[in-house]
Design a protein around this motif. Structure first.
Motif, short mmCIF file in Angstrom:
data_model
loop_
_atom_site.label_atom_id
_atom_site.label_comp_id
_atom_site.label_asym_id
_atom_site.label_seq_id
_atom_site.Cartn_x
_atom_site.Cartn_y
_atom_site.Cartn_z
N ALA A 198 55.01 67.73 7.89
CA ALA A 198 54.50 68.34 9.24
C ALA A 198 55.06 69.51 9.55
O ALA A 198 54.26 70.44 10.08
N LYS A 199 56.45 69.61 9.48
CA LYS A 199 56.80 71.07 10.07
C LYS A 199 56.37 72.30 8.89
O LYS A 199 56.04 73.32 9.37
N ALA A 236 67.01 65.88 10.70
CA ALA A 236 67.20 66.36 9.12
C ALA A 236 66.01 66.76 8.46
O ALA A 236 65.97 67.84 7.85
N GLY A 237 64.76 66.47 9.01
CA GLY A 237 63.59 66.68 8.72
C GLY A 237 63.42 68.07 9.25
O GLY A 237 62.37 68.76 8.55
N ARG A 266 54.38 75.45 9.95
CA ARG A 266 54.55 76.94 9.73
C ARG A 266 53.35 77.50 8.77
O ARG A 266 53.14 78.87 9.18
N VAL A 267 52.83 76.85 7.58
CA VAL A 267 51.83 77.72 6.91
C VAL A 267 50.67 78.19 7.95
O VAL A 267 50.09 79.34 7.60
N GLY A 268 50.13 77.18 8.63
CA GLY A 268 49.11 77.43 9.76
C GLY A 268 49.28 78.69 10.56
O GLY A 268 48.54 79.54 10.89
N GLY A 286 54.43 67.36 19.50
CA GLY A 286 54.42 68.90 19.34
C GLY A 286 54.06 69.40 17.88
O GLY A 286 53.33 70.26 18.11
N LEU A 287 54.57 68.78 16.91
CA LEU A 287 53.92 69.54 15.78
C LEU A 287 52.65 69.43 15.39
O LEU A 287 51.81 70.10 14.95
#
Length: 208
Positions: A128-129, A14-15, A133-135, A180-181
């Motif tokens: 974390a996700k 869900a995160g 994504r921003v980076g 992975g993140l």
């Protein structure tokens, strides 16, 4: 123990995508004998819930793959994903599946506890996700968004199915997602730092 692993797998999923675990639970409870939701969460499999969650899932999958829109989506999901994580964790620890035949009553008498735990786990994964994504969007000018989003959706689906049918492997998948993140965030942060150094006065593309 299996119940806790099931809940942890669902809330981690869900995160990444709030609606994949909710939709999967509802569909499997409604149309198969593989999952039997506890009475308190049986509304997952109602017609209205399945249609609403299904539509929201499609919107989430599409929006998360569009550069710029994905950032706005992540901002909204800062509330939605933890809420979904709390719900799926609470329902997951009480769900009877092909591997969990006697749902644990570990949190009996404190219904808010599993919801709070699930929300906290989902929030950490979401942050974390979103940070990764921003980076990635900054370094790749948004071109990485659809690739990363697809990988996240696949990971969320895999976590959901593993949590329900092979929970002993949940810990391995959760660690894989977290690592992975972290590796992705580290890689894009390093690339962004090199880019800034190269753009600085006197810098060059060879600046470390």
């Amino acid at each position: 123990m299996l119940e806790i692993l099931t809940g942890a797998g669902l809330t981690t999923s869900a995160g990444l995508n709030a609606f994949i675990p909710m939709f999967a639970l509802g569909l499997l409870d409604r149309f198969t004998n593989l999952v039997n939701l506890p009475e308190a969460w049986a509304w997952f499999s109602s017609d209205v819930s399945l249609w609403v969650v299904g539509v929201l899932l499609v919107l989430e999958v599409v929006a998360d793959k569009i550069p710029g829109v994905d950032a706005m989506n992540d901002a909204v999901q800062t509330v939605v994903r933890p809420a979904a994580g709390g719900i799926t964790f609470a329902s997951g620890i009480g769900t009877e599946t092909t591997t969990v035949r006697d749902p644990d009553a570990l949190f009996a008498g404190g219904a808010w506890v599993p919801i709070a735990i699930g929300a906290a786990i989902a929030l950490v994964v979401h942050l974390a996700k979103a940070g990764t994504r921003v980076g990635a969007n900054t370094v790749t000018v948004g071109t990485a968004a659809p690739v990363l989003s697809t990988a996240e959706d696949v990971s969320a689906a895999a976590l959901t199915l593993t949590a329900l049918f092979l929970p002993v492997l949940v810990a391995v998948l959760v660690v894989a997602v977290v690592v992975g993140l972290w590796l992705l965030a580290r890689r894009f942060r390093a690339r962004r730092t090199r880019g800034r150094a190269a753009a600085a006065p006197g810098g060059s593309e060879w600046t470390a």
